[in-house]
Design a protein around this motif. Structure first.
Motif, PDB file in Angstrom:
ATOM      1  N   ALA A 101     -22.539 -21.004 -35.742  1.00  0.00           N
ATOM      2  CA  ALA A 101     -23.688 -20.964 -36.711  1.00  0.00           C
ATOM      3  C   ALA A 101     -23.357 -19.882 -37.839  1.00  0.00           C
ATOM      4  O   ALA A 101     -23.177 -18.713 -37.258  1.00  0.00           O
ATOM      5  CB  ALA A 101     -25.088 -20.584 -36.173  1.00  0.00           C
ATOM      6  N   LEU A 102     -23.246 -20.214 -39.077  1.00  0.00           N
ATOM      7  CA  LEU A 102     -22.608 -19.457 -40.015  1.00  0.00           C
ATOM      8  C   LEU A 102     -23.666 -19.173 -41.248  1.00  0.00           C
ATOM      9  O   LEU A 102     -24.498 -19.839 -41.434  1.00  0.00           O
ATOM     10  CB  LEU A 102     -21.438 -20.017 -40.529  1.00  0.00           C
ATOM     11  N   THR A 103     -23.467 -17.895 -41.671  1.00  0.00           N
ATOM     12  CA  THR A 103     -24.222 -17.566 -42.863  1.00  0.00           C
ATOM     13  C   THR A 103     -23.647 -18.103 -44.183  1.00  0.00           C
ATOM     14  O   THR A 103     -24.301 -18.036 -45.156  1.00  0.00           O
ATOM     15  CB  THR A 103     -24.102 -15.877 -43.027  1.00  0.00           C
ATOM     16  N   GLU A 104     -22.388 -18.392 -44.067  1.00  0.00           N
ATOM     17  CA  GLU A 104     -21.674 -19.242 -45.191  1.00  0.00           C
ATOM     18  C   GLU A 104     -20.543 -19.891 -44.645  1.00  0.00           C
ATOM     19  O   GLU A 104     -20.074 -20.016 -43.659  1.00  0.00           O
ATOM     20  CB  GLU A 104     -21.092 -18.047 -46.184  1.00  0.00           C
ATOM     21  N   ALA A 105     -19.991 -20.990 -45.589  1.00  0.00           N
ATOM     22  CA  ALA A 105     -19.125 -21.695 -45.336  1.00  0.00           C
ATOM     23  C   ALA A 105     -17.658 -21.139 -45.590  1.00  0.00           C
ATOM     24  O   ALA A 105     -17.530 -20.230 -46.134  1.00  0.00           O
ATOM     25  CB  ALA A 105     -18.934 -22.800 -46.321  1.00  0.00           C
ATOM     26  N   PRO A 106     -16.537 -21.528 -44.592  1.00  0.00           N
ATOM     27  CA  PRO A 106     -15.188 -20.859 -44.771  1.00  0.00           C
ATOM     28  C   PRO A 106     -14.613 -21.167 -46.109  1.00  0.00           C
ATOM     29  O   PRO A 106     -14.811 -22.094 -46.886  1.00  0.00           O
ATOM     30  CB  PRO A 106     -14.326 -21.822 -43.791  1.00  0.00           C
ATOM     31  N   ARG A 107     -13.911 -20.031 -46.807  1.00  0.00           N
ATOM     32  CA  ARG A 107     -13.186 -20.016 -47.771  1.00  0.00           C
ATOM     33  C   ARG A 107     -11.656 -19.804 -47.375  1.00  0.00           C
ATOM     34  O   ARG A 107     -11.468 -18.596 -47.207  1.00  0.00           O
ATOM     35  CB  ARG A 107     -13.805 -19.153 -48.656  1.00  0.00           C
ATOM     36  N   TYR A 108     -10.828 -20.892 -47.579  1.00  0.00           N
ATOM     37  CA  TYR A 108      -9.593 -20.561 -46.990  1.00  0.00           C
ATOM     38  C   TYR A 108      -8.550 -19.993 -48.172  1.00  0.00           C
ATOM     39  O   TYR A 108      -8.825 -20.352 -49.332  1.00  0.00           O
ATOM     40  CB  TYR A 108      -9.151 -22.163 -46.478  1.00  0.00           C
ATOM     41  N   ARG A 109      -7.720 -19.105 -47.580  1.00  0.00           N
ATOM     42  CA  ARG A 109      -6.821 -18.525 -48.369  1.00  0.00           C
ATOM     43  C   ARG A 109      -5.942 -19.640 -49.496  1.00  0.00           C
ATOM     44  O   ARG A 109      -5.623 -19.299 -50.255  1.00  0.00           O
ATOM     45  CB  ARG A 109      -5.682 -17.841 -47.655  1.00  0.00           C
ATOM     46  N   SER A 110      -5.456 -20.738 -48.505  1.00  0.00           N
ATOM     47  CA  SER A 110      -4.944 -21.857 -49.053  1.00  0.00           C
ATOM     48  C   SER A 110      -5.420 -22.613 -50.298  1.00  0.00           C
ATOM     49  O   SER A 110      -4.967 -23.353 -50.967  1.00  0.00           O
ATOM     50  CB  SER A 110      -4.332 -22.728 -48.039  1.00  0.00           C
ATOM     51  N   SER A 136     -14.680 -16.531 -23.532  1.00  0.00           N
ATOM     52  CA  SER A 136     -13.802 -15.646 -24.226  1.00  0.00           C
ATOM     53  C   SER A 136     -13.014 -16.484 -25.482  1.00  0.00           C
ATOM     54  O   SER A 136     -12.388 -15.913 -26.379  1.00  0.00           O
ATOM     55  CB  SER A 136     -12.635 -15.074 -23.499  1.00  0.00           C
ATOM     56  N   TYR A 137     -13.108 -17.928 -25.339  1.00  0.00           N
ATOM     57  CA  TYR A 137     -12.319 -18.845 -26.325  1.00  0.00           C
ATOM     58  C   TYR A 137     -12.633 -18.423 -27.995  1.00  0.00           C
ATOM     59  O   TYR A 137     -11.839 -18.557 -28.763  1.00  0.00           O
ATOM     60  CB  TYR A 137     -12.173 -20.112 -25.902  1.00  0.00           C
ATOM     61  N   ASN A 138     -13.910 -18.695 -28.036  1.00  0.00           N
ATOM     62  CA  ASN A 138     -14.476 -18.512 -29.459  1.00  0.00           C
ATOM     63  C   ASN A 138     -14.243 -17.322 -30.044  1.00  0.00           C
ATOM     64  O   ASN A 138     -13.975 -17.355 -31.210  1.00  0.00           O
ATOM     65  CB  ASN A 138     -15.930 -18.798 -29.375  1.00  0.00           C
ATOM     66  N   GLU A 139     -14.162 -16.284 -29.348  1.00  0.00           N
ATOM     67  CA  GLU A 139     -13.836 -14.890 -30.039  1.00  0.00           C
ATOM     68  C   GLU A 139     -12.249 -15.259 -30.510  1.00  0.00           C
ATOM     69  O   GLU A 139     -11.922 -14.603 -31.551  1.00  0.00           O
ATOM     70  CB  GLU A 139     -14.053 -13.748 -28.995  1.00  0.00           C
ATOM     71  N   ALA A 140     -11.502 -15.479 -29.609  1.00  0.00           N
ATOM     72  CA  ALA A 140      -9.925 -15.617 -30.120  1.00  0.00           C
ATOM     73  C   ALA A 140      -9.537 -16.814 -30.984  1.00  0.00           C
ATOM     74  O   ALA A 140      -8.972 -16.363 -31.857  1.00  0.00           O
ATOM     75  CB  ALA A 140      -9.349 -16.174 -28.748  1.00  0.00           C
ATOM     76  N   LEU A 141     -10.374 -17.896 -31.011  1.00  0.00           N
ATOM     77  CA  LEU A 141     -10.474 -18.747 -32.022  1.00  0.00           C
ATOM     78  C   LEU A 141     -10.663 -18.174 -33.507  1.00  0.00           C
ATOM     79  O   LEU A 141     -10.333 -18.360 -34.356  1.00  0.00           O
ATOM     80  CB  LEU A 141     -11.019 -20.141 -31.847  1.00  0.00           C
ATOM     81  N   LEU A 142     -11.973 -17.597 -33.299  1.00  0.00           N
ATOM     82  CA  LEU A 142     -12.321 -16.800 -34.794  1.00  0.00           C
ATOM     83  C   LEU A 142     -11.377 -16.086 -34.967  1.00  0.00           C
ATOM     84  O   LEU A 142     -11.204 -15.712 -36.548  1.00  0.00           O
ATOM     85  CB  LEU A 142     -13.511 -16.049 -34.237  1.00  0.00           C
ATOM     86  N   ASP A 143     -10.551 -15.253 -34.378  1.00  0.00           N
ATOM     87  CA  ASP A 143      -9.331 -14.539 -34.947  1.00  0.00           C
ATOM     88  C   ASP A 143      -8.547 -15.372 -35.813  1.00  0.00           C
ATOM     89  O   ASP A 143      -8.050 -14.888 -36.745  1.00  0.00           O
ATOM     90  CB  ASP A 143      -8.687 -13.684 -33.698  1.00  0.00           C
ATOM     91  N   ARG A 191      -7.645 -15.624 -39.991  1.00  0.00           N
ATOM     92  CA  ARG A 191      -6.331 -15.239 -40.856  1.00  0.00           C
ATOM     93  C   ARG A 191      -6.195 -16.522 -41.853  1.00  0.00           C
ATOM     94  O   ARG A 191      -5.473 -16.101 -42.743  1.00  0.00           O
ATOM     95  CB  ARG A 191      -5.295 -15.156 -39.722  1.00  0.00           C
ATOM     96  N   ALA A 192      -6.771 -17.570 -41.458  1.00  0.00           N
ATOM     97  CA  ALA A 192      -6.710 -18.870 -42.567  1.00  0.00           C
ATOM     98  C   ALA A 192      -7.769 -18.606 -43.695  1.00  0.00           C
ATOM     99  O   ALA A 192      -7.840 -19.042 -44.781  1.00  0.00           O
ATOM    100  CB  ALA A 192      -6.680 -19.784 -41.844  1.00  0.00           C
ATOM    101  N   ALA A 193      -8.930 -18.084 -43.146  1.00  0.00           N
ATOM    102  CA  ALA A 193     -10.079 -18.174 -44.112  1.00  0.00           C
ATOM    103  C   ALA A 193     -10.986 -16.607 -43.892  1.00  0.00           C
ATOM    104  O   ALA A 193     -11.785 -16.631 -42.857  1.00  0.00           O
ATOM    105  CB  ALA A 193     -11.156 -18.952 -43.495  1.00  0.00           C
ATOM    106  N   PRO A 194     -10.488 -15.608 -44.613  1.00  0.00           N
ATOM    107  CA  PRO A 194     -10.969 -14.298 -44.336  1.00  0.00           C
ATOM    108  C   PRO A 194     -12.282 -14.149 -44.262  1.00  0.00           C
ATOM    109  O   PRO A 194     -12.731 -13.045 -43.696  1.00  0.00           O
ATOM    110  CB  PRO A 194     -10.141 -13.616 -45.577  1.00  0.00           C
ATOM    111  N   ASN A 195     -13.174 -14.774 -44.650  1.00  0.00           N
ATOM    112  CA  ASN A 195     -14.489 -14.612 -44.692  1.00  0.00           C
ATOM    113  C   ASN A 195     -15.357 -15.003 -43.467  1.00  0.00           C
ATOM    114  O   ASN A 195     -16.620 -14.808 -43.241  1.00  0.00           O
ATOM    115  CB  ASN A 195     -15.386 -15.499 -45.815  1.00  0.00           C
ATOM    116  N   ASP A 228     -19.411 -10.821 -38.766  1.00  0.00           N
ATOM    117  CA  ASP A 228     -20.470 -10.758 -39.265  1.00  0.00           C
ATOM    118  C   ASP A 228     -20.893 -12.062 -40.050  1.00  0.00           C
ATOM    119  O   ASP A 228     -22.174 -12.132 -40.072  1.00  0.00           O
ATOM    120  CB  ASP A 228     -20.528  -9.823 -40.631  1.00  0.00           C
ATOM    121  N   THR A 229     -20.054 -12.978 -40.037  1.00  0.00           N
ATOM    122  CA  THR A 229     -20.369 -14.290 -40.656  1.00  0.00           C
ATOM    123  C   THR A 229     -20.993 -15.169 -39.743  1.00  0.00           C
ATOM    124  O   THR A 229     -22.052 -16.165 -39.913  1.00  0.00           O
ATOM    125  CB  THR A 229     -19.448 -14.934 -41.299  1.00  0.00           C
TER     126      THR A 229
END
Length: 505
Positions: A331-340, A423-430, A434-438, A442-443
């Motif tokens: 559940a997100l406060t905003e959509a991902p913004r990818y560096r690429s 534990s998996y979701n925290e690791a995947l979020l990391d 790296r691909a989407a810094p936002n 907190d998001t």
């Protein structure tokens, strides 16, 4: 639980996932008085949508897309659009976001290959032209793929498909090596860009081809290329698809009982007599099961067992191994913004974005880890369906889903899965950040890890038949039967043909 109103039916279908719903509807239409029995309180099975985190954030944890609209007869036959199913076809279908912000590789939907051409050309003009040429040729396979999917598997059907491939691909299909190489070897021979090869490797795995198994160059050329770019998103989540099937079944007169688990299938003299629910016998000469093949064939029959050929096939099936897919929700406060996305803003509206893969070698390592039964590093295909369907999240918020591959679910204990879920979701979020810094802690308002349900991701192959069993009147119609997983309805339709003798044209 409400017990069926009658104790006598022409056919009983076990499991109200999409295959069970489809088969029950066709049987009822063909004149078989049909009972559909579902263990859960709700209809849909793997085509469900629910709220596992916070109210208003709706997630489809298993199936997410409809991708067989060009070939499946169920949309028209069962009038699913008239029964409430609405879909959206995203322009940007598949993509890969790199952690180092390299330009992404994006695949546009079928018929809009010029967008794919532009994206691929950032990495290789030659590869762009090769991909567009192959994809356009693959589009001509539609009639042959319809024929091979929606009829029981046969050498004649395979021959029709191979002939269509020869016509579509010419010299490629005539190459004596075709059928001897892996999908990765075929991709490496045709494409030079590592970024493009990485995405094509991932799409090969996505659509069921092995990267390393000899012979899967055929699967890539004759099926994977055809599948790429053909997805539609059901508005309201996958539950809206199941709900439309439910309405079709009710309109035909199927009797549906939920919150009712079949205790046994009664067998007498090698023939099905009916089922038992909560101690009550329901007579039916035909029972078709869309639930797990091992439960159907080993646990439920009472009063008779399988023949030797089925026992041998089932033993081979149980010795096999595969991978499983676990779903994560955010559940997100905003959509991902990818560096690429600085290179191509379309990346931020891609319906399926792979993260955690930066090279072809990383994909091959991922497949090897799964084959060895090892827990792979966190990687996933991400989707943000609320970008296309705001009803899936509260106003101003978004819901994201992720699909991650794991070893065969049976290779891990319940305690193992519980530890992964914690534990998996925290690791995947990391990895995602790296691909989407936002995408930070907190998001993310909340997240959920869905431990895989017991489901068949392998096909039980038996000589000469796929849907009937050595017990007269007992049939299979779930994803353990040809052609396996996917929301196409072919397992149900082919079982219907075998049960009734009615052939689809």
């Amino acid at each position: 639980m409400s017990l069926p109103p009658s104790q006598h039916y022409d056919a009983v279908v076990i499991g109200a996932g999409h295959n069970g719903l489809i088969l029950a509807t066709y049987l009822q239409r063909a004149g078989y008085r049909t009972l559909l029995v579902e263990r859960d309180a709700s209809i849909g099975g793997m085509t469900c949508t629910h709220e596992p985190m916070s109210a208003g954030f709706r997630h489809s944890p298993h199936a997410n897309f409809l991708a067989y609209q060009a070939v499946t007869p169920i949309m028209q036959d069962l009038q699913l659009r008239a029964r409430g199913l609405a879909t959206f076809e995203p322009d940007i279908q598949h993509g890969i976001a790199f952690a180092d912000a390299r330009p992404p590789v994006l695949v546009h939907r079928v018929g809009h290959e010029e967008g794919s051409l532009r994206s691929f050309a950032r990495h290789s003009a030659r590869d762009a032209a090769t991909y567009v040429d192959l994809r356009k040729r693959a589009a001509t396979l539609t009639p042959a793929i319809r024929d091979v999917l929606f009829h029981p598997l046969s050498s004649a059907g395979i021959g029709v498909h191979r002939a269509a491939m020869a016509q579509a691909f010419g010299e490629l299909a005539e190459d004596a090596r075709l059928g001897t190489r892996s999908a990765a070897q075929f991709i490496d021979e045709r494409f030079e860009s590592p970024e493009i090869r990485t995405l094509l490797y991932l799409l090969a795995m996505e659509f069921g081809a092995s990267l390393t198994q000899a012979g899967d160059d055929l699967a890539f050329l004759g099926f994977v290329l055809w599948m790429i770019g053909s997805r539609q998103v059901p508005i309201g989540g996958m539950q809206s698809f199941a709900d439309a099937l439910h309405r079709a079944a009710l309109a035909e007169g199927v009797q549906i009982t939920t919150s009712a688990e079949v205790g046994s299938i009664r067998i007498e003299a090698g023939r099905v007599k009916g089922i038992v629910i909560a101690g009550r016998f329901i007579e039916a000469p035909i029972v078709a099961s869309s639930i797990g093949v091992e439960r159907t064939l080993l646990d439920l029959p009472s009063g008779g067992g399988l023949g030797a050929s089925d026992r041998q096939a089932l033993a081979a099936y149980r010795r096999g191994s595969g991978s499983t897919i676990a779903s994560q929700a955010f559940a997100l406060t905003e959509a991902p913004r990818y560096r690429s996305a600085r290179w191509d803003a379309d990346l931020d509206r891609c319906v399926q974005t792979f993260i955690g893969f930066d090279s072809p070698e990383s994909v091959l390592l991922h497949e090897r880890e799964l084959a060895m039964g090892l827990l792979p590093s966190p990687r996933a295909s991400m989707r943000v369906p609320s970008l296309f369907d705001p009803s899936l999240a509260p106003a101003g918020f978004h819901v994201a889903g992720a699909d991650s591959h794991f070893p065969d679910e049976k290779a891990l204990s319940e305690e193992d899965w519980q530890g992964i879920a914690e534990s998996y979701n925290e690791a995947l979020l990391d990895v995602w950040s790296r691909a989407a810094p936002n995408m930070t802690r907190d998001t993310v308002i909340a997240s959920h890890f869905a431990i895989p349900r017991s489901g068949d991701r392998r096909v039980l192959l038996r000589e000469g038949r796929q849907y009937s069993t050595s017990i007269a009147g007992l049939y299979l119609c779930g994803t353990s039967t040809y052609p396996g997983g996917g929301v196409h309805g072919a397992c149900a339709i082919n079982a219907f043909q075998e049960i009734t003798g009615v052939q689809f044209q």
